[in-house]
Design a protein around this motif. Structure first.
Motif, PDB file in Angstrom:
ATOM      1  N   GLU A 164       0.823  -1.204   0.000  1.00  0.00           N
ATOM      2  CA  GLU A 164       0.000   0.000   0.000  1.00  0.00           C
ATOM      3  C   GLU A 164       0.863   1.262   0.000  1.00  0.00           C
ATOM      4  N   PHE A 167       2.492   1.726  -3.389  1.00  0.00           N
ATOM      5  CA  PHE A 167       1.494   2.149  -4.370  1.00  0.00           C
ATOM      6  C   PHE A 167       1.173   3.637  -4.200  1.00  0.00           C
ATOM      7  N   ASN A 171       1.965   5.864  -7.287  1.00  0.00           N
ATOM      8  CA  ASN A 171       0.748   6.363  -7.935  1.00  0.00           C
ATOM      9  C   ASN A 171       0.737   7.897  -7.940  1.00  0.00           C
ATOM     10  N   ASP A 192       3.095  -6.568  -7.795  1.00  0.00           N
ATOM     11  CA  ASP A 192       1.662  -6.339  -7.625  1.00  0.00           C
ATOM     12  C   ASP A 192       1.116  -5.642  -8.876  1.00  0.00           C
ATOM     13  N   GLU A 193      -0.072  -6.032  -9.294  1.00  0.00           N
ATOM     14  CA  GLU A 193      -0.619  -5.535 -10.558  1.00  0.00           C
ATOM     15  C   GLU A 193      -0.720  -4.020 -10.591  1.00  0.00           C
ATOM     16  N   ARG A 194      -1.075  -3.388  -9.466  1.00  0.00           N
ATOM     17  CA  ARG A 194      -1.212  -1.931  -9.452  1.00  0.00           C
ATOM     18  C   ARG A 194       0.135  -1.249  -9.684  1.00  0.00           C
ATOM     19  N   THR A 197       1.303  -2.010 -13.608  1.00  0.00           N
ATOM     20  CA  THR A 197       0.657  -1.236 -14.672  1.00  0.00           C
ATOM     21  C   THR A 197       1.232   0.173 -14.779  1.00  0.00           C
ATOM     22  N   ARG A 198       1.676   0.731 -13.663  1.00  0.00           N
ATOM     23  CA  ARG A 198       2.273   2.071 -13.705  1.00  0.00           C
ATOM     24  C   ARG A 198       3.716   2.025 -14.200  1.00  0.00           C
TER      25      ARG A 198
END
Length: 426
Positions: A164, A167, A171, A192-194, A197-198
């Motif tokens: 978290e 991210f 993010n 982790d996928e999140r 993707t970034r």
């Protein structure tokens, strides 16, 4: 500072550098930025010190490496977007990332270098009542720094809390398109996928593979590369240096030469520690000792400390063909071990613990060991490690005060007291 002018003045509301900032010299400003950067010992990793070959023999690896260095050069001159450095252990990712931060600082751009497991440890520590740093302050500094370099993403414990926090940082920087360099210790697919993707967003990110997926560190870690064995012998070593040093500098260089030859003839029960600036001949003398031991039919292992730690980390991978215990024991109990560039590794708690375990065992067992370290790094060694290097009953400690033999022009005469050589007590 905000300019104190009346409403309606063209400069009303504008911010200007304060007088102390204007008076600060360029060297002072870069020194402040370097302290802010958290580079520490990695400040010595620059584009100039980056080996262009890195012992690569595969043409494709060479092409990938040179392309990555060229792209990193351009990014460092004008940080924009994201760079993601990927490749197997030992391919030069951390060195290249540190070089980017160093070059940005030379251009007066603030940069922060952080190892991801260390960052998470620092964030956790802010929850302690005794910690003076607040979580919000540290988190904001990392999240909003003009250039952020994150090393070893993927090497952290993947708890929900850790995922978290990472991210939130990435993010935020992704949304604001803040310049960021990320060094992956795993393949992007393992994240982790999140996060993934970034990191692979083609509109913002350049993904730079430094080598193909296999390890560029050969299975015979511990052997000296053949070019070094051929060039670094006692016969090819000039005890007076490439250029004439002052008398004190020559004394330390000549003493180091004699001590290395004596150590090569009878290393049992002793350590040899060579300290000095880059280019004074520390590695040359260490490899010359190995040359002599091999000529006598005696085994010896040579390793750069950052490479050793990379190899130990790589043993945790599921596809590793050698276990951690096997690799660690190989160096812990070697009949003669040369540890080159001690202190140039990432100073994570894990790295410090492994080096401490290795050195304590060899110290207690009085196993012959040669250690080289940079003068600027000596003062930053952990006390538990530094104390082993000061044992006058075991260690011949030689500070070499000669000029850099790699310089293309003769340096000015060195000043200062050349004393400081420590010899083991009889």
């Amino acid at each position: 500072m905000r300019i104190d002018v009346p409403l309606g003045d063209p400069q009303f509301g504008e911010m200007q550098p304060c007088s102390c900032w204007k008076e600060e010299t360029q060297d002072e400003r870069r020194g402040r930025l370097l302290r802010y950067s958290n580079l520490g010992a990695l400040a010595r990793h620059t584009f100039e010190s980056l080996s262009p070959e890195r012992e690569r023999t595969d043409p494709e690896d060479q092409r990938l490496f040179h392309q990555a260095v060229s792209t990193a050069h351009s990014f460092a001159e004008n940080p924009s977007g994201w760079l993601v450095l990927n490749g197997p252990s030992g391919c030069g990712k951390t060195h290249l990332a540190a070089a980017i931060a160093h070059r940005a600082i030379e251009a007066d751009h603030p940069a922060v270098f952080l190892v991801v497991p260390d960052l998470l440890d620092h964030l956790r520590a802010t929850y302690s009542p005794e910690n003076e740093a607040t979580y919000d302050l540290l988190f904001e500094q990392v999240r909003d720094t003009p250039l952020l370099v994150l090393d070893d993403l993927g090497a952290h414990s993947s708890t929900p809390w850790a995922q978290e926090k990472l991210f939130q940082i990435l993010n935020h920087r992704h949304n604001l398109e803040l310049p960021t360099v990320v060094v992956l210790s795993v393949q992007p697919e393992a994240l982790d996928e999140r996060l993934r993707t970034r990191l692979i967003d083609a509109s913002l990110t350049q993904l730079l593979p430094l080598a193909k997926g296999r390890s560029v560190l050969s299975g015979n870690l511990g052997s000296v590369p053949r070019p070094l064995l051929q060039s670094m012998t006692f016969e090819r070593f000039n005890p007076k240096g490439k250029y004439n040093a002052n008398a004190g500098g020559q004394d330390t260089l000549e003493y180091a030469f004699r001590a290395a030859k004596n150590f090569a003839a009878a290393p049992e029960g002793y350590w040899l520690v060579l300290e000095g600036s880059p280019g004074v001949g520390k590695t040359h003398l260490a490899v010359a000792v190995i040359n002599e031991r091999l000529r006598l039919g005696q085994p010896a292992l040579y390793v750069r400390v950052p490479d050793l730690l990379d190899h130990l980390r790589a043993t945790y991978a599921p596809e590793s063909r050698i276990s951690y215990d096997e690799r660690f024991e190989q160096f812990r109990s070697a009949p003669l071990l040369v540890m080159d560039d001690l202190g140039s590794q990432n100073t994570t708690p894990w790295a410090q613990e492994k080096l401490f375990q290795l050195l304590v065992h060899r110290h207690d067992a009085r196993l012959p060991t040669i250690i080289t370290l940079d003068t600027q790094i000596r003062e930053h060694l952990k006390p538990a490690i530094a104390s082993r290097l000061k044992d006058e009953n075991l260690v011949t400690y030689i500070p070499i005060r000669a000029p850099d033999a790699r310089d293309q022009a003769p340096p000015s005469a060195m000043r200062g007291d050349p004393t400081g050589i420590r010899r083991p007590k009889p």
